[in-house]
Design a protein around this motif. Structure first.
Motif: not given
Length: 373
Positions: A141, A144, A146-151, A167, A198, A222, A227
């Motif tokens: 990955n 990639r 963009k960050g996974y939580r950018d949205e 969401k 993150t 998050g 995690n």
């Protein structure tokens, strides 16, 4: 060849369990103490935003020329990894400079142990040092951008509570008042701290309920069980404490005055909820649709309500547990499945998993945590 340390790194990390997995994800403020004879070399360093730190990993293990990494199951040469167990255990880190006070630099985003010897400091330049198309090759990955939580982070930055509720609906399955309250509480905490999650335990959420509120907390912060940044305390209170690694925390609890007024404020929705959810009476299609409609309307309305009307907010300092350890697995001698070593039982000298042993254990269902056998 002789290396002379120019200073000492001061952090709250005493052991590997204390330190973040990657320093860049940490929000801890740490100090770099430069020895007096090298202080003149700090001239103009406070004009830099970021610094490259080179330090001696004095507590690294013995050198291993080929090793596993946490990112995949393959074996790689040590020079293709960031493993600290190297022929010359030199650490390299880009850190944010917060400020300077004489021979002491305050920095953010570092994972070195307390007392680590500092070898050198260099200014970091995005124009010189950043190589946009650089690649490790084997690293999963890494392409990639963009960050996974950018949205979600973007919705938090814009203050788009409706978007955050949408969401949360993807996780929760519908809109309701308590998921909306969780969204709003989590938004208030994340906005105040201004930290990006993150998923590496830089932010921890401590929830005191397993009701709908918790889904709003998980989606917006998050923090999750997976995690290791979601802690569940079976208090039965609609409340959450969101904390950073430095101990700064904010506890947000549902205001009992608001909670007591809900039946009067929303009589039709309350009556339907009591009938269909509390008493589990068979609904008509019209009743089910009406409850969903009212729940969505109330959820959206609560997003715009005054914070002090909905919540009791307390800023505090907490002590968080160490970063989650990684435990080895053992093979159950009966069913043959792997089980976390700390959860295995020993029967007749052999490891046995909990189901095969029939031993009691903790479980969680709708009414909280209980002991099951």
């Amino acid at each position: 060849m002789e290396l002379k340390p120019i200073g000492i790194i001061h952090t709250p990390y005493k052991t590997a369990g204390d330190a973040p997995f990657q320093g860049r994800s940490s929000s801890e403020t740490c100090e770099i103490e430069i020895f007096e004879e090298y202080e003149a070399g700090l001239k103009d360093v406070d004009r830099c935003t970021h610094l490259i730190l080179l330090y001696w990993l004095d507590r690294a293990g013995d050198c291993v020329l080929q090793t596993h990494t946490p990112y995949d199951t393959d074996i790689h040469g040590v020079f293709a990894t960031r493993s600290p167990a190297r022929p010359n255990p030199i650490g390299f880190h880009v850190t944010e400079l917060i400020g300077r006070n004489g021979n002491v630099l305050k920095v953010r985003g570092i994972d070195a142990f307390d007392g680590t010897p500092l070898i050198d400091i260099k200014p970091y330049s995005s124009g010189i040092d950043a190589v946009v198309d650089a690649s490790i090759g084997w690293f999963p990955n890494e392409t990639r951008t963009k960050g996974y939580r950018d949205e979600i982070e973007g919705l938090i930055e814009k203050g788009d509570l409706r978007g955050l509720l949408e969401k949360t609906g993807e996780l929760h399955g519908h809109f309701c008042s308590h998921s909306a309250l969780g969204v709003k509480a989590a938004y208030l905490a994340m906005r105040e701290f201004g930290v990006v999650n993150t998923g590496m335990e830089e932010v921890v959420a401590i929830v005191e309920t397993n009701n709908c509120f918790s889904d709003g907390i998980q989606m917006v912060t998050g923090c999750s069980f997976g995690n290791n940044s979601l802690i569940y305390k079976d208090y039965g209170k609609t409340a959450v404490t969101v904390a950073k690694r430095d101990g700064a925390a904010i506890r947000i609890a549902l205001n009992p005055a608001f909670e007591d007024s809900r039946a009067e404020r929303y009589p039709e929705a309350n009556a339907l909820f009591e009938k269909l959810v509390v008493r589990r009476e068979e609904p008509t299609p019209e009743e089910s649709a009406r409850l969903m409609q009212l729940s969505e309307e109330i959820a959206v309305e609560l997003l715009g309500a005054d914070d002090s009307e909905l919540f009791i907010i307390e800023r505090k300092t907490v002590t968080l547990p160490n970063y989650a350890p990684i435990f080895a697995s053992v093979r159950c001698s009966r069913c043959g499945e792997n089980v976390m070593e700390t959860r295995a039982r020993v029967v007749d000298g052999m490891p046995v998993c909990i189901p095969c042993s029939g031993d009691e254990h903790y479980a969680m269902k709708g009414d909280g945590i209980y002991i099951e056998r």
